[in-house]
Design an enzyme around this catalytic site. Sequence first.
Site, short mmCIF file in Angstrom:
data_model
loop_
_atom_site.label_atom_id
_atom_site.label_comp_id
_atom_site.label_asym_id
_atom_site.label_seq_id
_atom_site.Cartn_x
_atom_site.Cartn_y
_atom_site.Cartn_z
N LYS A 1 0.85 -1.19 0.00
CA LYS A 1 0.00 0.00 0.00
C LYS A 1 0.89 1.25 0.00
O LYS A 1 1.93 1.26 0.67
CB LYS A 1 -0.89 -0.04 1.25
N SER B 1 -10.17 -1.15 6.82
CA SER B 1 -9.51 -0.84 5.54
C SER B 1 -8.79 -2.00 4.86
O SER B 1 -8.45 -1.89 3.69
CB SER B 1 -8.51 0.31 5.73
N SER C 1 -9.71 1.35 2.69
CA SER C 1 -8.82 2.17 1.89
C SER C 1 -7.69 1.38 1.22
O SER C 1 -7.02 1.91 0.34
CB SER C 1 -8.21 3.25 2.77
#
Lengths: 462, 471
Positions: free
Chosen positions: A60, A159, A135
Amino acid sequence: MNIEEFRKKIDENGIKEVFNESVKISKERQKDVNAFVTIMDSFEKSSSLSKISNIPYALKDNFSTKGILTTASSNMLKDYIPVYDSTVYKKLKESGAILLGKTTLDELAMGGTGTTGHTGIVRNPIDTTRSISGSSSGSAAAVRMGVCPFAIGSDTGDSVRKPASYAGIVGFKPTYGRISRFGLFAFASSLDTVGIMATSVKDVAIVTDILKGKDENDMTSLDNDDEIYENLIEKDVKGLKLAYIEEICDEDNNKEIFNKIITSCETLGMTVEKVNMDKKLLEAVFAAYRTISCAETTSNNANLSGILFGPRAKGSTPDEIIFNSRTEGFSELIKRRFIMGSYVLRRENQEKLYLNACKIRRLIVDKTNEIFNKYDAIILPTTKDIAPKLEQEKEIINDKFSVLENHLDIANFGGYPSITIPSFEKDGMPLGVSIMCNIKKDALTLNIAHKLFEKLRGEENV
Amino acid sequence: MYNVTIGLEIHCELKTNSKVFSTGKNEYNDEANVNLSPVDLGFPGVLPVLNKEAVRKAILVSCALNSKISNKTKFDRKNYFYPDLPKGYQITQSREPFGTNGYLMIHVGEKEKKVLIHDLHLEEDTASLDHFNDYSLLNFNRAGVPLIEIVTEPCLNSSEEAISFLEELRNVIRYTGASDARSDRGEMRCDVNISLSKDETLGTKVEMKNINSFYNVKEAIEYEIKRQSELLDKGEKILQETRRFDSTDKKTYSMRSKVDSIDYKYFPEPNIPVLEIEEEYIKEIKDSLPKLPFERVKEYIEKYNLSRKDANTLVKEKEISDYFEKTISLGCSPKLVSNWITTKILGYLNKENIKINEFYLKEEYLHELISLIENEEITSQQAKEVFDYCLLEKKTPKEITKEKNIKASSNNEELQNIVNKVIEENPEVINDYKNGKERMLDYLVGQVMKYSKGTANPIKAKELMLKDLNS
């Protein structure tokens, strides 16, 4: 494709071939999925003997990687190249895993829709008209696309678990502190957890084994538990006691599927009982989460002021420069959260808003601990339904008082380990089921999840 | 006249190897922006790691200030935007500081006063800013330097008391070794809160921030007392505000009023777990505390009969005071040791610009030298000579007296001869003496000393002289 299958492919075709193919597919799918902010164009072969040596993975884009652009999908950091490595990245490098790319997220890991990154919307690779949520949107998409067997995300409310669920993969949020947060761009520090996404619980366990452990750079990291999770996932789960919370399951759009999962648990020798929790308390989860996370994030991101970090706007005084830089640099959604966070922390509001939210958090954790006094794990549907169409997303995110859409936050409130595994499909889209255990019971969480995962896959194949 | 009430907030930088939350070097006087780590600059993703030595020193000073030590201390964030604060927040302590409810005994002139300490907490320093015409420069060497903030109760009533307190506090901090506490290097800075009132109730508080020397603290307080008195005399109200002291014209200027006061939005620092401090550790630290200056001054005056001035001079530096105590523990007269230190030794250290621990004459040698005088082997006059030779040739007093054959003339015959000679040569003086000018005796003894080139024992010389004069 899991780690073992990648290993086989590498053995047959060579690392270069496998890496290049992953790069090729990743690039091809940027247009419709947009999983990556950065796709690497080279790699270093490793001589490490670890299980993930020379295996590609996605990270990420809110993990600090020295010399590699790290944007947190924010305009504020669109050109930011870190000078140091996050502990997670360092450990993966040392284990010889190959970084395929840095994945798209909701701006600064806030949002949870996959639509707010500065490089555009991330779509669900299974059906690009659908949301993948966030996310950790790009990490979930990358694993689902098969370009890497695992990816790293971060989980502050849901997330990692929610996008994993929408992508039909496994998403694990370990106990708070199990994996060092050093180098993870902070969203809400008391809730932030490094998470792992993969196509199987076994692979999640392999990667967790590599990442976990005390880190002298993170005071909140837990002492080593000296367990090898991978070796513990096969343990017999017979006799374990699971609970589901009735008030949450009441909202489930797919009750028959959840009932099937319960049956599978029982076939494995576990018991599943209904427990109750005050609906009002559950309804307060969202508000408490919002209040606490916004308060922390407004402070955590105060370094992005245009002085040291972020494009510096014009202004005739330091105050003006900072004000203008932040006004121009952040999207409206982010600014809204900062203002909210700032508001709840104000002297005159703090007691009523921020401290009350902390109190609610405590109450929920106390109540959850009571359940863990009697049960080994809590099992719940991960989401209310399958991934929504992207145009419906607005409606869904406004569903603030859905206790089912917000229950994943409870794991972050208490620091509990929580995992989602794919269960059954509906309309060709996956559904997930979540297992949550008491803190530090990461091995047990993975054990139950693995057994159930194998069982459900067996049933699917029948 | 109004009742003056003053409270002080003192920031003091701790002496540690690294910064309070990072491995960056704690040395901000080096070249600008070299002593820093990603943590000090607030790079995205960094986390604070609490410096154990800074914790120990914060507890140490808390103990020296007789505070209650928290056994579950916590950190908080103080949020505000300014270019010298890279993270956009300062990690400090607002709910559960290291020390609370302490006090420090001070001397104000001849009187003693107990100054109450509200709390002592640990925090991080900001970067330093240099302002130029149309730009400013930031130096982050100071960012993250460990800082203790000591907050007194509003219990001081004059600039004299405030300065006495600051001097005592600075000494205490130096004694503990927690900091050099040099205000000229910005290691010690002070905020002053002051209010005036006609009666026992507290008046409106005016705050003056970041005053960088004790002298300026005094000036600022005195200016404020004058300013506020004049306003009150005219029946005007004092505004609750923050003022800035300008050291060039020695006046204070309004910075911001209460209404504009900053809301720092304090909340718990999530990255530092609650720090549990065990009783045993606190005890260990308490036991390691040296005897503090207030107690030493008292002891020197009451037990050793030293003057307050000398006692104060001796305790100014712990090393000097320790030197004094060790020398007398070897068996010397405190008065003599004190005289040697306050006159010869401090003068020498000052001239050579060295510290007592670099001083050649260790306690044993000073003891040796003083013993030589006390045993009448050399005279005080000779001792001064021996002292100089010791330092010059790096030899012990005994070695010097042996090599240079320096000794008090105790040979009575020789001394008697000199006495006779002096009597012979000074008939008029002797006349004066016999006519009642008794102080002429000193002159005559002086003459004996002169003839003996200082080798004579003055007491003996006086004895012999008296005997002859009275015969």
